[in-house]
Design a protein around this motif. Sequence first.
Motif, PDB file in Angstrom:
ATOM      1  N   GLY A   8       0.995  -1.185   0.168  1.00  0.00           N
ATOM      2  CA  GLY A   8       0.228  -0.077   0.306  1.00  0.00           C
ATOM      3  C   GLY A   8       1.099   0.889  -0.028  1.00  0.00           C
ATOM      4  O   GLY A   8       0.230   2.386   0.432  1.00  0.00           O
ATOM      5  N   GLY A   9       2.065   0.805  -0.523  1.00  0.00           N
ATOM      6  CA  GLY A   9       3.407   2.112  -0.300  1.00  0.00           C
ATOM      7  C   GLY A   9       3.622   2.945   0.973  1.00  0.00           C
ATOM      8  O   GLY A   9       3.603   4.215   1.302  1.00  0.00           O
ATOM      9  N   THR A  10       3.461   1.301   1.636  1.00  0.00           N
ATOM     10  CA  THR A  10       4.196   2.271   2.532  1.00  0.00           C
ATOM     11  C   THR A  10       5.273   2.594   3.065  1.00  0.00           C
ATOM     12  O   THR A  10       5.836   3.482   3.903  1.00  0.00           O
ATOM     13  CB  THR A  10       4.310   0.564   3.684  1.00  0.00           C
ATOM     14  N   GLU A  11       6.096   2.362   2.483  1.00  0.00           N
ATOM     15  CA  GLU A  11       7.805   3.020   2.428  1.00  0.00           C
ATOM     16  C   GLU A  11       8.325   3.494   1.263  1.00  0.00           C
ATOM     17  O   GLU A  11       8.542   4.562   1.484  1.00  0.00           O
ATOM     18  CB  GLU A  11       9.532   1.743   1.227  1.00  0.00           C
ATOM     19  N   LEU A  12       6.882   4.133   0.684  1.00  0.00           N
ATOM     20  CA  LEU A  12       7.037   5.304  -0.085  1.00  0.00           C
ATOM     21  C   LEU A  12       6.661   5.764   0.191  1.00  0.00           C
ATOM     22  O   LEU A  12       6.750   7.331   0.637  1.00  0.00           O
ATOM     23  CB  LEU A  12       5.882   5.440  -1.600  1.00  0.00           C
ATOM     24  N   LEU A  13       5.043   6.436   1.350  1.00  0.00           N
ATOM     25  CA  LEU A  13       4.610   7.436   2.369  1.00  0.00           C
ATOM     26  C   LEU A  13       5.919   7.555   3.117  1.00  0.00           C
ATOM     27  O   LEU A  13       5.698   8.076   4.568  1.00  0.00           O
ATOM     28  CB  LEU A  13       3.582   6.616   3.009  1.00  0.00           C
ATOM     29  N   ARG A  14       6.354   7.006   3.961  1.00  0.00           N
ATOM     30  CA  ARG A  14       7.160   7.124   5.104  1.00  0.00           C
ATOM     31  C   ARG A  14       8.242   7.407   4.443  1.00  0.00           C
ATOM     32  O   ARG A  14       9.188   8.849   5.075  1.00  0.00           O
ATOM     33  CB  ARG A  14       8.724   5.665   5.347  1.00  0.00           C
ATOM     34  N   LEU A  15       8.908   7.681   2.671  1.00  0.00           N
ATOM     35  CA  LEU A  15      10.147   8.725   2.588  1.00  0.00           C
ATOM     36  C   LEU A  15       9.651   9.605   2.667  1.00  0.00           C
ATOM     37  O   LEU A  15      10.423  10.828   2.406  1.00  0.00           O
ATOM     38  CB  LEU A  15      10.247   7.591   1.314  1.00  0.00           C
ATOM     39  N   LEU A  16       8.598   9.732   1.547  1.00  0.00           N
ATOM     40  CA  LEU A  16       7.898  11.173   1.569  1.00  0.00           C
ATOM     41  C   LEU A  16       7.482  12.169   3.138  1.00  0.00           C
ATOM     42  O   LEU A  16       7.728  13.807   2.947  1.00  0.00           O
ATOM     43  CB  LEU A  16       6.687  11.166   1.032  1.00  0.00           C
ATOM     44  N   ALA A  17       6.781  11.218   3.822  1.00  0.00           N
ATOM     45  CA  ALA A  17       6.652  11.463   5.358  1.00  0.00           C
ATOM     46  C   ALA A  17       8.163  12.231   6.002  1.00  0.00           C
ATOM     47  O   ALA A  17       8.339  13.438   6.371  1.00  0.00           O
ATOM     48  CB  ALA A  17       6.668  11.136   6.031  1.00  0.00           C
ATOM     49  N   GLU A  18       9.622  11.860   5.924  1.00  0.00           N
ATOM     50  CA  GLU A  18      10.987  11.805   5.917  1.00  0.00           C
ATOM     51  C   GLU A  18      11.810  13.234   5.546  1.00  0.00           C
ATOM     52  O   GLU A  18      11.694  14.018   5.847  1.00  0.00           O
ATOM     53  CB  GLU A  18      11.574  10.898   5.845  1.00  0.00           C
ATOM     54  N   ARG A  19      10.877  13.402   3.919  1.00  0.00           N
ATOM     55  CA  ARG A  19      11.497  14.478   3.353  1.00  0.00           C
ATOM     56  C   ARG A  19      10.324  15.243   3.368  1.00  0.00           C
ATOM     57  O   ARG A  19      11.399  16.334   2.699  1.00  0.00           O
ATOM     58  CB  ARG A  19      11.445  13.570   2.114  1.00  0.00           C
ATOM     59  N   LEU A  20       9.918  15.202   3.014  1.00  0.00           N
ATOM     60  CA  LEU A  20       8.851  16.635   2.756  1.00  0.00           C
ATOM     61  C   LEU A  20       7.269  16.772   3.830  1.00  0.00           C
ATOM     62  O   LEU A  20       6.496  17.673   4.000  1.00  0.00           O
ATOM     63  CB  LEU A  20       7.587  16.673   1.881  1.00  0.00           C
ATOM     64  N   GLY A  21       7.125  15.964   5.092  1.00  0.00           N
ATOM     65  CA  GLY A  21       6.509  15.937   6.395  1.00  0.00           C
ATOM     66  C   GLY A  21       6.997  17.261   6.758  1.00  0.00           C
ATOM     67  O   GLY A  21       6.227  16.928   8.472  1.00  0.00           O
ATOM     68  N   GLY A  22       7.954  17.544   7.277  1.00  0.00           N
ATOM     69  CA  GLY A  22       8.300  18.622   8.301  1.00  0.00           C
ATOM     70  C   GLY A  22       8.113  17.540   9.476  1.00  0.00           C
ATOM     71  O   GLY A  22       8.918  16.188   9.712  1.00  0.00           O
ATOM     72  N   GLU A  23       7.612  18.222  10.670  1.00  0.00           N
ATOM     73  CA  GLU A  23       7.582  16.689  12.529  1.00  0.00           C
ATOM     74  C   GLU A  23       6.926  15.626  11.966  1.00  0.00           C
ATOM     75  O   GLU A  23       6.137  15.538  12.910  1.00  0.00           O
ATOM     76  CB  GLU A  23       7.285  18.466  13.119  1.00  0.00           C
TER      77      GLU A  23
END
Length: 397
Positions: free
Chosen positions: A100-115
Amino acid sequence: MSDSLGGGPAAAPPAPPPQTTLRRRLAELRGPSVAPQPLDARALAALAANPGCKRRALLDGAGVDKKALAKALGSPAPFGQSQFAFMRGNAFEAKVKADGGTELLRLLAERLGGEAPPPAPGEVSVPDLSAAGPEGRTARTALALREATEAGGWALLDHPLLALDVAGSPAYLEPDAVVVRPDGRWTVVEIKSFPMIDGSADAAKVGAAARQAAVYVLALERVAARTAGAEVGDRVLLVCPKDFSNLPTASVVDIRKQLSVTRRQLTRLTRIEDIASALPEGTTFDVTRCSGAELTTAVGVVPAAYAPECLSACELSFHCRARARESGAVEALGRSVRGELGALTTVTAVLSAAHGDTGDPADPAVAALRRAAALRAEALAGAGALAGVEAPERGVG
């Protein structure tokens, strides 16, 4: 008979809509039995980089297979991925989007998600985007984007289909993924199989990915304009293999510059229907029934804007380069050279002006050429005199 019955003259059949007429004309150019080639983001980015090329605009708008056309013209270009690279890219993309895109969402939150922490797997909506035909898929994508924004949660759209009007003709674009965040921001995700070593990737490949992403963002902005609370991010997530492994890593690419350039260049494109209407009657690029000579003539009637940069972006570049060299066009030397030479459009005219045979001495380009020719002659004369002095000395030794 209708006059004798008092019914008046028979009404003329209604004229077909302009869009229907254009589609019919483009089908004739492509060949009635030839399926159209889709205009993808890579081709659209290349087209935007050279908006003065009416040849590419028409061929892409008509869906002509430029690779097959170049082969029929006798100037094939080595474009496209190998089967191995294609399979490797698909396998890496599947790995990035797994679970379900778990790794993709983790990378996005890490790079663009702020806190904000990354979403849990169950918190991410992955809507079904299947529908009949490109129009149906485009409408389904727009609906999914609106629903996800209204829901105020995380959503991952896997290969959505977007529409963008290009020179009066619709182009359908399919990004790798679009993520909708709870704050209503939409982020384009580009998944590439080239490696990111020590946190950085090949600059040329990153630039090409940024230009593609800019096209996707332009198409998304059309949908966002009709969606309350939506905003399309001007930073995209580039996902690549880390170092020499198959593990995904990501970096944020700011595409504001590419977005501005692409938006401006696309508005400069001549409308396809205007280019098509200027062609001689019967012009066609049908590779299934035309000879090489006929195709050469057909391609030749559409103005091109060749530059050396085309060699890495267009299947017809080898053919256009050969024609530019045959005619002595200065475009073959590069856009910067062409811009410096002003009204001098051929190599013959440039040499004639440099030698003082033609040209206005008040023209800055002519004056610069003559100055360069004089410096060259002076340098050659000095080199010849020096060689004449050194030769006897070497003979004595």
